[in-house]
Each structure stands twice: as C-alpha cells, then as structure tokens.
Design a protein around this motif. Structure first.
Motif, short mmCIF file in Angstrom:
data_model
loop_
_atom_site.label_atom_id
_atom_site.label_comp_id
_atom_site.label_asym_id
_atom_site.label_seq_id
_atom_site.Cartn_x
_atom_site.Cartn_y
_atom_site.Cartn_z
N SER A 50 75.32 1.31 3.70
CA SER A 50 75.88 0.43 2.71
C SER A 50 75.44 0.32 1.31
N PHE A 51 74.19 0.72 1.10
CA PHE A 51 73.49 0.84 -0.27
C PHE A 51 74.12 2.13 -0.63
N THR A 52 74.33 3.00 -0.35
CA THR A 52 74.79 4.34 -0.89
C THR A 52 76.29 4.10 -1.25
N THR A 53 77.09 3.27 -0.40
CA THR A 53 78.28 3.05 -0.74
C THR A 53 78.22 2.13 -1.89
N ALA A 54 77.51 1.22 -1.93
CA ALA A 54 77.45 0.18 -3.14
C ALA A 54 77.00 1.14 -4.49
N ALA A 55 76.30 1.89 -4.28
CA ALA A 55 75.84 2.81 -5.61
C ALA A 55 77.03 3.76 -5.93
N ASP A 56 77.94 4.21 -4.88
CA ASP A 56 79.16 4.93 -5.10
C ASP A 56 80.12 4.17 -6.05
N TRP A 57 80.54 2.85 -5.35
CA TRP A 57 81.53 2.11 -5.87
C TRP A 57 80.92 1.67 -7.31
N ALA A 58 79.72 1.32 -7.55
CA ALA A 58 79.19 0.72 -8.75
C ALA A 58 79.19 1.88 -9.99
N SER A 59 79.11 2.89 -9.52
CA SER A 59 79.02 4.27 -10.45
C SER A 59 80.47 4.52 -11.16
N LYS A 60 81.43 3.90 -10.73
CA LYS A 60 82.75 3.92 -11.18
C LYS A 60 82.80 3.03 -12.35
N TYR A 61 81.96 1.91 -12.72
CA TYR A 61 82.19 1.22 -13.91
C TYR A 61 81.23 1.85 -14.97
N THR A 62 81.20 1.31 -16.22
CA THR A 62 80.57 1.80 -17.23
C THR A 62 79.46 0.59 -17.91
N ASP A 63 79.79 -0.56 -17.53
CA ASP A 63 78.89 -1.69 -17.88
C ASP A 63 77.60 -1.78 -17.56
N GLU A 64 76.58 -2.25 -18.15
CA GLU A 64 75.20 -2.11 -17.95
C GLU A 64 75.03 -2.72 -16.66
#
Length: 261
Positions: free
Chosen positions: A174-188
């Motif tokens: 779940s955390f791996t997927t969260a990281a993957d989805w979050a990496s598609k954004y550029t905000d801090e």
C-alpha cells in the motif's frame, strides 16, 4: 422543450425522502440533546437500531443521479454521530462503518471522508478489517489523479494494515502504491508523501517488524487533523515503541526515534 415526467419527479422524490427522514429524526435528536446523561441506555440502543435501519434504507434507495447529494448527507449525519461524545462514551461507535457503506457506495471519490473512515472505524470502533475493505472498495474507482491527491487513501490503508492488523507485507504494498501515485505530482506536499511512503515501504520490505516503520506510521496519524483522544493514543504508541514526540515552538510534532531499530 418538453421535460419528461421522470426528470421532474426524480429530484422531488429524493428531496421528499430526505426531508421526511430528517423530519422523523429531528424530534429524537432534539430529545437526546436536552439531557443525554439521564437517558436510559436501553433508549439509546433503540435509537441506534432506528438509525441503522435508516442507513440500510439509504443504501437501497434509488438516487436518480443524486448520489453525491446522498453521500454528503450521510457524511453530515456521521459527523453528528461521531461528535456526540457523551452518547458515544456509552454506546460505542458500531454505526461508523454503516455510514461509510453508504458514502463509498454513493461517492467513492469523496476523498475527504477517507481519513474519517479510517480513524472512526479502526481506532474507535475497533473494526480495521471493515475499514480496509471499504477503502479497497473505494480504490477501485480512484486513479492517481482522480480525485486529486487520492494517494492518501493508499496511505490510510497502509496505516490500518500495519498498526491494527500487523500485515506488514500488505502495508508495504500500500505504501509503495501511495509513493507511486504521489510521485506523479510536483508540489512539495506530494513530494514529501512520496518520499516518506517509499521510505516506510522499504523499511517494511527489509524488516517486516521494523520499529522505525511503526513509529513513522503513528507519526503519519499525528500529521493528520485528529481529535485529542486520537493524538494521545498515537503519542502513547510511539512512546511504547521507544520513540518520543516533541512539540516545537511552531506547534509541530517532531518525532525522536530510538537509537536502534
């Protein structure tokens, strides 16, 4: 332009149902608000059963395209239910998942409800299995950018899996997927979520019983908007794991980890 009879009647039916149920519920709510401490427990339990029947009706009532409205209405009713500390102290939080059954079914992209779902069902009602199942159901309708920042749902799911069920492997995924989805954004904010989620996932991959990962996960709960009781529980859990929470002059929570994991 001719408007069909159904187009006219559908919204009216929905509104009428809402007003009718609200009208029937209002006298009971007003009675409860007057003097809750003196109300017999049996009366409160009957009210819970009535509310459960009402929620079951909401699950089955046709929305005629007004699913978002029904989800919002259910969430407002949940907030009233959850915030009634005096009654909840006597009867518990067993109805929490029932509200979110309605909300997730009607509007799974209602992102703001997921933190309440996780906290109320796992922490307060003690039903992490149902919390995770509801999030899993909702995630079927979510995408990395629909709605915006939906990666948080994967984070909440990972927290529940690790802290309440001890399922380190599922939490790591779940955390791996969260990281993957979050990496598609550029905000801090998203960058920070991607970094911390990936770090937690890596710790869990290398050491499923990682104290660091558990402390970090409780720290995630602290970083969310939570009530005082949840805050105390998170701090207590961190301290039992050997960590320490220090509040800075800016009011931020800083976690001090133990020397060794």
């Amino acid at each position: 332009m001719v408007i069909s009879r159904q187009a006219i009647l559908a919204p009216c039916v929905v509104c009428l149902c809402a007003l009718s149920v609200g009208w029937m519920q209002s006298p009971r709510l007003q009675g409860l608000l007057k003097n809750k401490k003196n109300i017999p427990l049996a009366t409160l339990e009957r009210e819970i059963q009535v509310e459960k029947l009402r929620l079951n009706l909401l699950k089955k009532t046709p929305a005629f395209g007004y699913d978002n409205l029904m989800a919002n209405w259910a969430y407002l009713n949940f907030l009233q239910y959850f915030g009634d500390d005096d009654v909840r102290a006597r009867t518990g939080y067993s109805l929490s998942p029932e509200y979110f059954e309605v909300i997730i079914e009607r509007d799974p992209r209602f992102l703001g409800t997921y933190i309440s779902l996780s906290t109320s069902i796992s922490l307060y009602a003690g039903m992490p299995e149902r919390s995770i199942a509801l999030m899993q159901k909702g995630l079927k309708s979510l995408k990395p950018q629909v709605p915006e920042k939906s990666y948080y749902v994967w984070r909440y799911k990972g927290i529940d899996e690790l802290l309440f069920l001890g399922k380190a492997q599922a939490s790591q995924q779940s955390f791996t997927t969260a990281a993957d989805w979050a990496s598609k954004y550029t905000d801090e904010e998203s960058k920070y979520v991607a970094l911390t989620s990936l770090r937690t996932a890596n710790f869990l991959r290398q050491n499923p019983n990682s104290t660091y990962a558990q402390i970090s996960t409780w720290g995630m709960i602290l970083s969310n908007p939570i009530d005082n009781a949840t805050r105390k529980r998170a701090i207590s859990a961190i301290e039992k794991l050997g960590g320490k929470v220090v509040t800075t002059s800016e009011g931020l929570n800083q976690i001090i980890f133990p020397p060794k994991d």
